[in-house]
Design a protein around this motif. Structure first.
Motif, PDB file in Angstrom:
ATOM      1  N   MET A   1      44.258  14.873  10.827  1.00  0.00           N
ATOM      2  CA  MET A   1      43.559  15.159   9.571  1.00  0.00           C
ATOM      3  C   MET A   1      42.342  14.273   9.361  1.00  0.00           C
ATOM      4  N   ALA A   2      42.467  12.988   9.688  1.00  0.00           N
ATOM      5  CA  ALA A   2      41.351  12.072   9.414  1.00  0.00           C
ATOM      6  C   ALA A   2      40.189  12.325  10.361  1.00  0.00           C
ATOM      7  N   GLY A   3      40.504  12.418  11.650  1.00  0.00           N
ATOM      8  CA  GLY A   3      39.447  12.558  12.643  1.00  0.00           C
ATOM      9  C   GLY A   3      38.650  13.835  12.435  1.00  0.00           C
TER      10      GLY A   3
ATOM     11  N   GLY B   1      43.645  15.374  21.616  1.00  0.00           N
ATOM     12  CA  GLY B   1      44.804  15.327  20.727  1.00  0.00           C
ATOM     13  C   GLY B   1      46.079  15.378  21.543  1.00  0.00           C
ATOM     14  N   SER B   2      47.013  14.474  21.271  1.00  0.00           N
ATOM     15  CA  SER B   2      48.276  14.466  22.028  1.00  0.00           C
ATOM     16  C   SER B   2      49.118  15.690  21.717  1.00  0.00           C
ATOM     17  N   GLU B   3      48.986  16.197  20.483  1.00  0.00           N
ATOM     18  CA  GLU B   3      49.829  17.337  20.107  1.00  0.00           C
ATOM     19  C   GLU B   3      49.232  18.634  20.668  1.00  0.00           C
ATOM     20  N   PRO B   4      50.091  19.593  21.007  1.00  0.00           N
ATOM     21  CA  PRO B   4      49.583  20.834  21.607  1.00  0.00           C
ATOM     22  C   PRO B   4      49.117  21.852  20.565  1.00  0.00           C
TER      23      PRO B   4
ATOM     24  N   ASN C   1      47.541  20.852   8.692  1.00  0.00           N
ATOM     25  CA  ASN C   1      47.774  20.058   7.489  1.00  0.00           C
ATOM     26  C   ASN C   1      49.174  19.448   7.543  1.00  0.00           C
ATOM     27  N   ARG C   2      49.213  18.195   7.981  1.00  0.00           N
ATOM     28  CA  ARG C   2      50.516  17.558   8.199  1.00  0.00           C
ATOM     29  C   ARG C   2      51.332  17.501   6.903  1.00  0.00           C
ATOM     30  N   ILE C   3      50.645  17.331   5.784  1.00  0.00           N
ATOM     31  CA  ILE C   3      51.421  17.158   4.543  1.00  0.00           C
ATOM     32  C   ILE C   3      52.174  18.442   4.175  1.00  0.00           C
ATOM     33  N   MET C   4      51.702  19.562   4.738  1.00  0.00           N
ATOM     34  CA  MET C   4      52.365  20.831   4.424  1.00  0.00           C
ATOM     35  C   MET C   4      53.620  21.063   5.278  1.00  0.00           C
TER      36      MET C   4
ATOM     37  N   THR D   1      46.570  12.769  26.036  1.00  0.00           N
ATOM     38  CA  THR D   1      46.514  11.494  25.329  1.00  0.00           C
ATOM     39  C   THR D   1      45.535  10.535  26.003  1.00  0.00           C
ATOM     40  N   VAL D   2      44.667   9.933  25.209  1.00  0.00           N
ATOM     41  CA  VAL D   2      43.763   8.908  25.744  1.00  0.00           C
ATOM     42  C   VAL D   2      44.562   7.619  25.875  1.00  0.00           C
ATOM     43  N   GLU D   3      44.557   7.061  27.079  1.00  0.00           N
ATOM     44  CA  GLU D   3      45.383   5.865  27.314  1.00  0.00           C
ATOM     45  C   GLU D   3      44.580   4.581  27.285  1.00  0.00           C
TER      46      GLU D   3
ATOM     47  N   ALA E   1      41.176   7.845  15.735  1.00  0.00           N
ATOM     48  CA  ALA E   1      41.907   8.352  14.551  1.00  0.00           C
ATOM     49  C   ALA E   1      43.290   8.750  15.031  1.00  0.00           C
ATOM     50  N   THR E   2      44.033   7.752  15.461  1.00  0.00           N
ATOM     51  CA  THR E   2      45.287   8.012  16.175  1.00  0.00           C
ATOM     52  C   THR E   2      46.514   8.056  15.256  1.00  0.00           C
ATOM     53  N   GLY E   3      46.312   7.909  13.954  1.00  0.00           N
ATOM     54  CA  GLY E   3      47.425   8.099  13.013  1.00  0.00           C
ATOM     55  C   GLY E   3      48.513   7.056  13.131  1.00  0.00           C
TER      56      GLY E   3
ATOM     57  N   PHE F   1      60.484  12.825  11.228  1.00  0.00           N
ATOM     58  CA  PHE F   1      59.851  13.982  10.605  1.00  0.00           C
ATOM     59  C   PHE F   1      58.363  13.679  10.543  1.00  0.00           C
ATOM     60  N   ARG F   2      57.655  14.089  11.574  1.00  0.00           N
ATOM     61  CA  ARG F   2      56.246  13.729  11.633  1.00  0.00           C
ATOM     62  C   ARG F   2      55.367  14.902  12.051  1.00  0.00           C
ATOM     63  N   ASN F   3      55.931  15.804  12.887  1.00  0.00           N
ATOM     64  CA  ASN F   3      55.055  16.846  13.422  1.00  0.00           C
ATOM     65  C   ASN F   3      55.745  18.210  13.458  1.00  0.00           C
TER      66      ASN F   3
ATOM     67  N   GLY G   1      41.622   6.549   9.094  1.00  0.00           N
ATOM     68  CA  GLY G   1      42.922   7.199   8.945  1.00  0.00           C
ATOM     69  C   GLY G   1      44.050   6.179   8.962  1.00  0.00           C
ATOM     70  N   GLU G   2      45.243   6.674   9.228  1.00  0.00           N
ATOM     71  CA  GLU G   2      46.429   5.819   9.125  1.00  0.00           C
ATOM     72  C   GLU G   2      46.451   4.693  10.143  1.00  0.00           C
ATOM     73  N   CYS G   3      45.658   4.835  11.229  1.00  0.00           N
ATOM     74  CA  CYS G   3      45.695   3.780  12.247  1.00  0.00           C
ATOM     75  C   CYS G   3      44.767   2.616  11.878  1.00  0.00           C
TER      76      CYS G   3
ATOM     77  N   LEU H   1      48.589   7.819   3.282  1.00  0.00           N
ATOM     78  CA  LEU H   1      48.370   9.033   2.489  1.00  0.00           C
ATOM     79  C   LEU H   1      47.001   9.599   2.820  1.00  0.00           C
ATOM     80  N   VAL H   2      46.783  10.867   2.442  1.00  0.00           N
ATOM     81  CA  VAL H   2      45.539  11.491   2.869  1.00  0.00           C
ATOM     82  C   VAL H   2      44.311  11.142   2.019  1.00  0.00           C
ATOM     83  N   ALA H   3      44.511  10.855   0.726  1.00  0.00           N
ATOM     84  CA  ALA H   3      43.326  10.663  -0.123  1.00  0.00           C
ATOM     85  C   ALA H   3      42.360   9.603   0.436  1.00  0.00           C
TER      86      ALA H   3
ATOM     87  N   LEU I   1      55.680  13.705  -5.352  1.00  0.00           N
ATOM     88  CA  LEU I   1      56.762  14.182  -4.487  1.00  0.00           C
ATOM     89  C   LEU I   1      56.706  15.704  -4.422  1.00  0.00           C
ATOM     90  N   LYS I   2      56.750  16.245  -3.203  1.00  0.00           N
ATOM     91  CA  LYS I   2      56.655  17.696  -3.079  1.00  0.00           C
ATOM     92  C   LYS I   2      58.067  18.286  -2.925  1.00  0.00           C
ATOM     93  N   VAL I   3      58.817  18.233  -3.991  1.00  0.00           N
ATOM     94  CA  VAL I   3      60.148  18.842  -3.990  1.00  0.00           C
ATOM     95  C   VAL I   3      60.185  19.842  -5.129  1.00  0.00           C
TER      96      VAL I   3
HETATM   97  C1  FAD Z   1      56.073  15.563   6.416  1.00  0.00           C
HETATM   98  C2  FAD Z   1      54.925  14.780   5.867  1.00  0.00           C
HETATM   99  C3  FAD Z   1      54.486  15.016   4.579  1.00  0.00           C
HETATM  100  C4  FAD Z   1      53.417  14.302   4.075  1.00  0.00           C
HETATM  101  N1  FAD Z   1      53.028  14.557   2.805  1.00  0.00           N
HETATM  102  C5  FAD Z   1      51.973  13.902   2.308  1.00  0.00           C
HETATM  103  C6  FAD Z   1      51.501  14.172   0.998  1.00  0.00           C
HETATM  104  O1  FAD Z   1      52.068  14.996   0.270  1.00  0.00           O
HETATM  105  N2  FAD Z   1      50.426  13.520   0.544  1.00  0.00           N
HETATM  106  C7  FAD Z   1      49.774  12.620   1.322  1.00  0.00           C
HETATM  107  O2  FAD Z   1      48.778  12.068   0.857  1.00  0.00           O
HETATM  108  N3  FAD Z   1      50.196  12.320   2.563  1.00  0.00           N
HETATM  109  C8  FAD Z   1      51.270  12.944   3.076  1.00  0.00           C
HETATM  110  N4  FAD Z   1      51.692  12.655   4.335  1.00  0.00           N
HETATM  111  C9  FAD Z   1      50.946  11.669   5.126  1.00  0.00           C
HETATM  112  C10 FAD Z   1      49.718  12.342   5.794  1.00  0.00           C
HETATM  113  O3  FAD Z   1      50.111  13.459   6.522  1.00  0.00           O
HETATM  114  C11 FAD Z   1      49.009  11.365   6.682  1.00  0.00           C
HETATM  115  O4  FAD Z   1      48.536  10.295   5.894  1.00  0.00           O
HETATM  116  C12 FAD Z   1      47.838  11.972   7.440  1.00  0.00           C
HETATM  117  O5  FAD Z   1      48.235  13.049   8.220  1.00  0.00           O
HETATM  118  C13 FAD Z   1      47.195  10.905   8.325  1.00  0.00           C
HETATM  119  O6  FAD Z   1      46.149  11.480   9.053  1.00  0.00           O
HETATM  120  P1  FAD Z   1      45.638  10.795  10.399  1.00  0.00           P
HETATM  121  O7  FAD Z   1      44.598  11.686  10.954  1.00  0.00           O
HETATM  122  O8  FAD Z   1      45.322   9.377  10.180  1.00  0.00           O
HETATM  123  O9  FAD Z   1      46.896  10.834  11.324  1.00  0.00           O
HETATM  124  P2  FAD Z   1      47.615  12.093  11.968  1.00  0.00           P
HETATM  125  O10 FAD Z   1      47.544  13.264  11.060  1.00  0.00           O
HETATM  126  O11 FAD Z   1      48.927  11.611  12.413  1.00  0.00           O
HETATM  127  O12 FAD Z   1      46.724  12.425  13.229  1.00  0.00           O
HETATM  128  C14 FAD Z   1      46.655  11.604  14.339  1.00  0.00           C
HETATM  129  C15 FAD Z   1      46.662  12.489  15.559  1.00  0.00           C
HETATM  130  O13 FAD Z   1      46.238  11.718  16.655  1.00  0.00           O
HETATM  131  C16 FAD Z   1      47.033  12.032  17.781  1.00  0.00           C
HETATM  132  N5  FAD Z   1      46.938  10.896  18.717  1.00  0.00           N
HETATM  133  C17 FAD Z   1      47.447   9.649  18.550  1.00  0.00           C
HETATM  134  N6  FAD Z   1      47.110   8.863  19.584  1.00  0.00           N
HETATM  135  C18 FAD Z   1      46.396   9.628  20.424  1.00  0.00           C
HETATM  136  C19 FAD Z   1      45.763   9.386  21.673  1.00  0.00           C
HETATM  137  N7  FAD Z   1      45.807   8.194  22.225  1.00  0.00           N
HETATM  138  N8  FAD Z   1      45.130  10.398  22.280  1.00  0.00           N
HETATM  139  C20 FAD Z   1      45.047  11.626  21.704  1.00  0.00           C
HETATM  140  N9  FAD Z   1      45.612  11.899  20.524  1.00  0.00           N
HETATM  141  C21 FAD Z   1      46.269  10.919  19.888  1.00  0.00           C
HETATM  142  C22 FAD Z   1      48.391  12.241  17.193  1.00  0.00           C
HETATM  143  O14 FAD Z   1      49.208  12.967  18.063  1.00  0.00           O
HETATM  144  C23 FAD Z   1      48.032  12.997  15.929  1.00  0.00           C
HETATM  145  O15 FAD Z   1      47.987  14.369  16.166  1.00  0.00           O
HETATM  146  C24 FAD Z   1      52.769  13.334   4.876  1.00  0.00           C
HETATM  147  C25 FAD Z   1      53.221  13.083   6.168  1.00  0.00           C
HETATM  148  C26 FAD Z   1      54.282  13.807   6.670  1.00  0.00           C
HETATM  149  C27 FAD Z   1      54.750  13.541   8.073  1.00  0.00           C
END
Ligand code: FAD
Ligand code: NAD
Ligand code: SF4
Ligand code: FES
Length: 809
Positions: free
Chosen positions: A13-15, A36-39, A44-47, A81-83, A108-110, A129-131, A276-278, A288-290, A321-323
């Motif tokens: 999401m961030a990248g 991206g490591s994921e296929p 939208n991860r939050i969904m 995956t970039v190593e 933006a590796t999360g 519970f991440r992906n 992003g989260e990293c 969080l996403v904001a 909370l999304k419940v």
């Molecule tokens: C189930 C769930 C619900 C959520 N609900 C909310 C919410 O309601 N509100 C909210 O604000 N936040 C929520 N979040 C948190 C939010 O999803 C994250 O803050 C956001 O996705 C972070 O984005 P990011 O791009 O930093 O990381 P990510 O979305 O994790 O993206 C990072 C990506 O980088 C890839 N990657 C990592 N390392 C490498 C590499 N070396 N080479 C290639 N690819 C790589 C990963 O596989 C991943 O796909 C939720 C999270 C989850 C799991």
């Protein structure tokens, strides 16, 4: 000019958001490669929580399709995956043996989900519970297995647990502390949350330290310190996250908890940025996403050589909370401290708690439970450090509620929808360019309000502000719940048109997205079916709120309150003796006279309920139901020197006529024999006031959170006319209000003029309403307490039935 080579590591999401910002600023600047490591493409991860809860599908949460990458000439490598990064030769190396050069690089590796290093944690059935894959594993597991244990009572754990319940699993939530979501809630809100979630069917193991996961190949049991063991076919760990710094560390880029960045998202290495989260900014890492939207804007400007002004200054955290059925919002500093003062509103009847924390005349934090509509507005006030010294402190929540100016004063770049990073400017242009006229249309076009929904109010304000008179407030399509795209009105119409007669049938025929429905739709459908088919619908107790099913009100300590019927608030020595004897026999800790002139016996144990009812030998006062609660009366002409009418007599007659009638929400009435109004008729759903030789009938009054004086409907001469008008009015309300809509809200929605036009100007319609009310009243079953006293079978069922435990009552 040759383009610079930009490599993005992390297709999340961030990248990708940052790439979108870059393409907006200067689409020709870079040759872009994404790993991206994921296929999958970016989703939208939050969904994922909504996918798990059955509210949407994986396909629907894709944010950028493969076509988007192609259209923007982005070279995408998924599942790769970039190593390592070679900073000297400026290249990245992947696990597939590929190397790609860069001029600028974004990390933006999360995050990685934190997995407790427990013995047995590597067994089959232990997941995070991440992906998308985790989500699919849970859905598949629920088809074969029954019991899930979720470790962690934070946002993720609770959203996972709700999803697993929706999938039909039994769920234990293990929490290490004695209150849930301690990172977002104060103890009061947390306790309310736990109670609500328990009603939804979640089982909590609070203060439990997980010790090991047992089983042969697959998990079978989870053990805890102290020896407790629970069965489990699936264990979901939701105990927090840790920033993914793998590639940064392997490449000698400075890290702490996260990858260290400055205010312009620059890492310790030249031309390498992170967000992003990293990323760790001023010792903060965000989960969080904001914050990502703000970081993406700054980084895009920086990398495109546009002045990023002061850069990124950090974010104030807010969450929701999304419940389904539970509204929880938290922002900023929510706990009490010496330097802060708090404004609190708590309505134990409606399950609403609002706390606003203030320091130096600025709101610094807030917790909302039960009603989160003010969330985004409060967050904006926190972010903008709005001076609230001019707003009366006690009225602050109300003032926030009424504030129309917040969206008007916001800059176009300010975010309206935090979950999806949609700014005011985006929404206004979408409205203008695409002729959007409803929140649903804005959602479909921009994603604003698609996730937690807190921003719906602001989107509505923006529509109103942008379209002016063309936007009609209230024309919004408000669906019954996330299980359906139909509104309350559409569901009722379908029940009538298609002759639907059972809850399951309604869900099947009308294409519900969840086979069992949820705590919002099931009680509503049950009510609508009973309203449409008054004589032949068998009420579905499992679809009732817990209080209605137990025929008593559950209290904060798990005991119940019992209120026997006292028509018109009148009692006698015999009934008082019985109440006193019951109080002695069952050690009732508190006897209290209620606002509706009844006696409440509080603190009754669940198992004592049938014997208490038997000993009382009085009808149920229905203090727990969506029905006629009480008719309060003043003493009137019999004793009061001002009274000209028999208010007690009329009150008793009204109560006897309408008792046990199902209504969309509770209905309270009052009869006063003169305008001094001692029975508070002016703030009742239906209030009767005696005036010389006549009765005035007031409607839509409310003495609760939304205080409202009743409107004068009409003046009639006789008590028969009063009874007839009440019958017509209540039937109109029963047939047209949405389930859980109080008369005051319904009346405001449809307008007094409409009600008057039906009841006062259309005699035919009025008679039909009265006649349908008579049919309904003739079919109402007898007193429920008596049923349980007389039938051992019913009594057993009362304690054993696995009914839907629903949220708000
Ligand atoms: C189930 C769930 C619900 C959520 N609900 C909310 C919410 O309601 N509100 C909210 O604000 N936040 C929520 N979040 C948190 C939010 O999803 C994250 O803050 C956001 O996705 C972070 O984005 P990011 O791009 O930093 O990381 P990510 O979305 O994790 O993206 C990072 C990506 O980088 C890839 N990657 C990592 N390392 C490498 C590499 N070396 N080479 C290639 N690819 C790589 C990963 O596989 C991943 O796909 C939720 C999270 C989850 C799991
Ligand atoms: N609605 C939302 O905003 C939302 C939803 C889901 C996830 N998220 C984000 O995703 C990330 C992960 O969420 P999370 O809930 O895992 O993280 P979290 O850190 O917010 O919560 C983890 C919870 O697990 C508890 N815990 C820790 N160790 C434990 C143990 N051994 N046994 C039992 N409980 C234990 C903690 O006390 C804490 O309450 C967070 O950044 C969160 O903000 C947000
Ligand atoms: S409302 Fe009027 S009649 Fe009734 S008790 Fe009060 S003063 Fe007396
Ligand atoms: S703020 Fe959550 S959907 Fe808009």
């Amino acid at each position: 000019m040759t383009k610079r080579k930009l490599v993005l590591v992390g297709n999340g999401m961030a990248g990708i958001r940052c790439l979108e910002e870059i393409l907006n600023i200067d689409p020709e600047r870079f040759d872009i490669t994404v790993f991206g490591s994921e296929p999958h493409p970016n989703y939208n991860r939050i969904m994922l929580s909504s996918v798990l809860q059955g509210d949407t599908t994986v396909d629907d949460i894709v944010l950028n399709s493969y076509e988007w990458y192609a259209e923007n000439n982005i070279q995408l490598y998924t599942g790769e995956t970039v190593e390592k990064i070679d900073k000297d030769t400026k290249q990245v190396f992947t696990d597939k043996g590929r190397s790609v050069p860069y001029d600028d690089l974004i990390l933006a590796t999360g995050s990685h989900p934190f997995m407790l290093p427990l013995p047995g944690a590597d067994k089959d059935g232990v997941i995070a519970f991440r992906n998308i894959e985790d989500c699919e594993t849970m859905i598949d597991t629920s088809k074969k297995y029954e019991r899930a244990v979720v470790i962690g009572g934070g946002l993720l754990g609770l959203e996972a647990a709700r999803g697993l319940l929706n999938l039909g699993m039994e769920v234990d939530v293990v929490h290490i502390l004695d209150y849930l979501m301690e990172r977002q809630l104060d103890p009061t809100a947390s306790a309310m949350l736990q109670e609500e979630l328990e009603k939804q069917g979640m089982n909590f193991l609070m203060n439990h330290h997980t010790e090991a996961i047992l089983g042969k190949k697959r998990v079978e049991k989870v053990t805890f310190k102290g020896g407790k063991v629970v069965k489990a076919d699936l264990v979901v760990m939701a105990v927090g996250i840790k920033p993914n710094v793998d590639v940064a560390k392997a490449s000698d880029i400075e890290t702490n908890r996260g990858i260290i960045v400055d205010d312009y998202m620059q890492t310790s290495a030249p031309d390498i940025y992170s967000l992003g989260e990293c990323a760790e900014h001023r010792e903060m890492v965000y989960g969080l996403v904001a914050p990502l939207w703000e970081q993406a804007k700054v980084l895009a400007k920086q990398i495109c050589g546009v002045d990023a002004e002061n850069g990124y200054q950090g974010s104030i955290l807010s969450t929701k909370l999304k419940v389904s059925g539970v509204d929880v919002f938290s922002a900023g500093e929510f706990n009490d401290s010496q330097n802060n003062k708090a404004i609190r509103i708590q309505d134990e009847f409606e399950g609403i708690y609002k706390k606003v924390v203030v320091r130096d005349n600025r709101i610094v934090g807030s917790v909302l439970f039960g009603d989160t509509t003010e969330g985004t507005k409060l967050l904006n006030m926190i972010n903008n450090e709005t001076d609230i010294s001019e707003i009366g402190k006690v009225n602050i929540l109300q003032s926030v509620d009424q504030s129309e100016s917040i969206v008007i004063d916001m800059d176009d770049s300010e975010i309206i929808c935090g979950c999806n990073g949609v700014s005011k400017g985006d929404i206004v242009s979408a409205i203008k360019e695409n002729g959007l006229a409803s929140i649903a249309e804005v959602r479909d076009c921009t994603n604003a309000s698609r996730s937690c929904g807190t921003c719906k109010g602001l989107v509505g304000d923006l529509l109103e502000h942008t379209l002016g008179d063309e936007f009609e407030v209230g024309t919004e399509k408000e669906t019954v719940c996330a299980c359906t795209t139909l509104t309350h009105e559409e569901v009722v119409a379908e029940i009538r048109d298609k002759g639907l007669s059972h809850t399951r049938e309604v869900m099947n025929v009308l294409g519900w997205s969840t086979p069992e429905g949820c705590s919002k739709c099931r009680p509503a459908i049950n009510y609508y079916l009973g309203m449409v088919h008054p004589t032949d619908y068998e009420d579905e107790q499992e679809s009732r709120f817990v209080n209605e099913r137990m025929h008593a009100n559950i209290q904060n300590n798990g005991t119940y309150s019992v209120v026997p019927r006292m028509y018109g608030g009148v009692t006698n020595a015999k009934d008082l003796r019985k109440i006193a004897d019951v109080a002695d026999k069952y050690n009732v800790p508190l006897l209290k006279v209620t606002g509706g002139q009844r006696i409440d016996l509080l603190g009754i144990k669940k198992e004592d309920l049938p014997s208490v009812w038997a000993d009382l030998d009085m009808p149920s006062g229905y203090a727990y139901g969506k029905t006629i609660r009480t008719v309060k009366t003043c003493v009137g002409e019999n004793f009061c020197r001002f009274g000209t009418q028999d208010s007690i007599g009329l009150g008793i007659e009204i109560e006897k006529k309408f008792e046990r009638l199902n209504t969309p929400h509770k209905v309270k009435m009052g009869v006063s024999a003169c305008p001094r109004n001692c029975a508070e008729s002016g703030i009742k759903d239906v209030g009767i006031v005696g005036v010389d030789g006549a009765w005035e009938i007031y409607v839509g009054g409310n003495g609760g959170t939304d205080l409202r004086a009743g409107d004068l409907l009409c003046r009639v001469k006789t008590s028969e006319e009063v009874l007839e008008m009440i019958a017509a009015y209540l039937q109109l309300y029963r047939e047209n209000a949405r389930y859980l809509e109080r008369t005051s809200h319904w009346l405001e929605r449809v307008g007094l003029d409409h009600v008057k036009s039906v009841l006062l100007e259309d005699q035919d319609m009025k008679e039909q309403l009265v006649s349908r009310m008579d049919i309904t009243l003739s079919a109402i079953p007898g007193d429920p307490w008596k049923k349980f006293i007389e039938s051992e079978k019913d009594k057993e069922e009362l304690f054993q039935s696995k009914a839907l435990e629903v949220t708000k009552s």
